[in-house]
Design a protein around this motif. Structure first.
Motif: not given
Length: 409
Positions: A81-102
């Motif tokens: 899988a492709r992996l990104i690490l999202v530093a800001e904590k939280g379910y929404g923060a992780a998804l926001a980082g993933g959406i931005e990188s998709a």
């Protein structure tokens, strides 16, 4: 709050799906937020890759890790899988980082706890290809296996919060909180979602509907997760965050409707008791105390209506809520000078009433008043004065809201 910037892993593992990244955009990104999901991450990635391969879709599996310490990161890389690490904590923060990188035209997101079947995403992809912007899974239609959802969530949390969402925003979605959903990537990016916790799920639906995006539901099966530990979801805390979000995005239901109801009740009660007590039956009498309660209700109700107007005005000028016909009327009417004029009239009337009562009291040399109506007139005058003062300061606040936007125009 800005969208969290993802921190890319230095060792993104190669995969068959990733070989086309450099030459063009994928059709689909399967996105999974992850926080310590070592027991299930391999199964979820394998199922997602199986779906892409069996469907012949150019796509990627993207893991947005939110600080895992149990080996989930290493397992995700080993599984391709492709992996990104999202530093800001939280379910929404992780998804926001993933959406931005998709890198896909479409994104289908789902939890990495093996509660959703990533081999069965055809319904979502079909609706996305048909032109829908947001495709929501519906677990109540797709089937909820025994033990997959706590009874409190099944019978109270999800139905109540979904009903409130439909009532407040007229959204034809019956399962607001399904974690399996698909969307057109650019459409959701353009919303600039802000929340970082579990309420991100509600924000995506509400903001999409307010923006006029096309929404639809498809059945989605839910099974017990395989993580073998407590869920990240906190029943009461996250439920309150969802409810709080829905209320703050609906000034009508948070301020206007309660304010109009309370003001009407207080005004009717005060007007009815203005000239004296009312007897109900043989034992019940509504007198001065009830009149004072009516005055207090009127003051509180007017204050809520004012808060509602201020909230709606702020939401419009900041772009939090879209313009509306009723909102435009409020904005045209809500001007500092008009509020100050109304405030001056109310304060003047209140002062006149109070002065008349003071003179009547002075005539008896500030002794006992024989006219029982005088205390009612005093309370009414003070109530009008208080409402006038509130209205005047609200007018200045409307003017303050206008200052930065006038400077920008």
């Amino acid at each position: 709050m800005s969208t969290p910037e993802p921190v890319l892993s230095e060792h993104d593992a190669p995969s068959n799906q990733q070989t086309e990244v450099e030459t063009g955009e994928f059709e689909l990104t399967i996105l999974m937020p992850c926080l310590n999901e070592a027991k299930t991450i391999r199964t979820c990635i394998a199922n997602a890759q199986s779906f892409l391969g069996a469907s012949g879709i150019a796509g990627e599996v993207l893991i947005a890790d939110n600080g895992s310490t149990d080996g989930s990161i290493e397992l995700a890389q080993l599984c391709g899988a492709r992996l990104i690490l999202v530093a800001e904590k939280g379910y929404g923060a992780a998804l926001a980082g993933g959406i931005e990188s998709a890198r896909g035209k479409f994104v289908i997101m789902g939890d990495a706890d093996d509660s959703y079947d990533f081999t069965d995403l055809d319904r979502f992809l079909k609706k996305l290809r048909d032109g829908y912007d947001l495709v929501m899974g519906n677990r109540f239609q797709g089937g909820i296996a025994p033990g997959a959802m706590p009874l409190l969530h099944y019978y109270l949390g999800n139905p109540v919060l979904s009903f409130i969402g439909r009532l407040f925003f007229r959204i034809p979605i019956t399962d607001f909180h399904c974690g399996l959903r698909g969307f057109r990537t650019n459409a959701i990016r353009d919303l600039r979602l802000q929340t970082t916790g579990m309420e991100f799920a509600s924000e995506m639906v509400v903001r999409s509907a307010l923006k006029g995006l096309r929404l639809v539901e498809v059945p989605a099966a839910l099974k017990p997760d395989g993580r073998g530990r407590a869920s990240h979801l906190k029943t009461w805390g996250d439920g309150w965050r969802h409810l709080k979000f829905l209320l703050m995005y609906s000034p009508r239901w948070l301020f206007f409707y309660p304010g109009i109801t309370i003001t009407s009740l207080g005004a009717i009660l005060s007007a009815t008791l203005m000239w004296g007590p009312i007897h109900i039956g043989t034992d019940m009498v509504l007198d001065l105390n009830s009149f004072l309660a009516g005055c207090l209700l009127t003051v509180i109700g007017v204050q809520l209506i004012t808060f509602g107007a201020l909230a709606r005005y702020y939401a419009a000028i900041t772009g939090m809520l879209p313009d509306s016909r009723h909102g435009d009327r409020i904005f045209r009417w809500c001007r500092t000078d008009r509020f100050l004029q109304i405030a001056a009239i109310l304060i003047f009337i209140g002062a006149v009433i109070f002065a008349i009562c003071f003179i009547a009291w002075a005539r008896v040399k500030f002794g006992n008043l024989s006219d029982s109506r005088i205390p009612r007139f005093v309370a009414a005058g003070l109530s009008l004065t208080i409402i006038g003062i509130q209205t005047g300061f609200a007018g200045f606040l409307f003017g303050i809201f206008d200052i930065p936007w006038k400077r920008k125009s």
